[in-house]
Design a protein around this motif. Structure first.
Motif, short mmCIF file in Angstrom:
data_model
loop_
_atom_site.label_atom_id
_atom_site.label_comp_id
_atom_site.label_asym_id
_atom_site.label_seq_id
_atom_site.Cartn_x
_atom_site.Cartn_y
_atom_site.Cartn_z
N LEU A 147 -14.43 -73.15 -52.64
CA LEU A 147 -15.59 -73.19 -51.77
C LEU A 147 -15.60 -74.52 -51.05
O LEU A 147 -15.66 -75.58 -51.68
CB LEU A 147 -16.86 -73.03 -52.62
N LEU A 178 -21.22 -74.28 -48.34
CA LEU A 178 -22.14 -73.19 -48.65
C LEU A 178 -23.41 -73.42 -47.87
O LEU A 178 -24.05 -74.46 -48.00
CB LEU A 178 -22.43 -73.14 -50.16
N VAL A 224 -23.15 -68.57 -56.79
CA VAL A 224 -21.95 -68.63 -55.94
C VAL A 224 -20.91 -69.57 -56.54
O VAL A 224 -19.71 -69.26 -56.56
CB VAL A 224 -22.32 -69.04 -54.50
N GLU A 225 -21.35 -70.70 -57.07
CA GLU A 225 -20.40 -71.63 -57.70
C GLU A 225 -19.75 -70.99 -58.93
O GLU A 225 -18.56 -71.20 -59.18
CB GLU A 225 -21.10 -72.93 -58.06
N PHE A 227 -16.93 -68.70 -57.75
CA PHE A 227 -15.69 -69.42 -57.40
C PHE A 227 -15.00 -69.98 -58.65
O PHE A 227 -13.77 -70.06 -58.69
CB PHE A 227 -15.97 -70.51 -56.37
#
Length: 136
Positions: A127, A130, A61-62, A65
């Motif tokens: 973000l 999370l 996910v990082e 982004f």
């Protein structure tokens, strides 16, 4: 060798405790961490064990982004222009694709955002939090 189990004797556990409180159990070949949590949860808060996938999903996910670029103007002026590799919009399918790329992940349920997020011109989506929940 008197500290090792002998034939017919009751097996004893052999553990080594390191200075940081980590215990290594040589017989069971397990790692037991006996250290304080970084943050103490409030009273009556349930604490669940993590999964070996959590860090890999977080990294995926990082990286998503990190690949996002800023929103473009009308007429387009962003250079390089948004592409499938460096998009500006955060699409649900994109989140799904990045998370599903982690080996061992079989399903993704995205709670929020409920729809695509389109940044304003020259604005970057970041973000802010999370939350990863996993079912055993």
């Amino acid at each position: 060798l008197g500290h090792l189990p002998a034939a017919g004797a009751k097996a004893e556990r052999l553990a080594v405790e390191r200075a940081d409180g980590t215990q290594i159990d040589d017989i069971a070949r397990q790692l037991v961490i006996d250290a304080a949590l970084d943050e103490v949860p409030p009273n009556n808060t349930q604490v669940y064990p993590g999964s070996d996938l959590i860090l890999a999903v977080k990294d995926a996910v990082e990286s998503l982004f990190a690949a996002l670029g800023p929103g473009d103007t009308t007429p387009p002026t962003r250079w390089p222009a948004p592409t499938s590799e460096t998009p500006a919009d955060l699409q649900l399918a994109l989140i799904d694709r990045y998370v599903m790329s982690v080996p061992g992940v079989h399903n993704v349920v995205i709670v929020t955002p409920a729809a695509a997020v389109v940044p304003a011109a020259k604005q970057q989506i970041v973000l802010s939090a999370l939350y990863i929940h996993h079912k055993v």
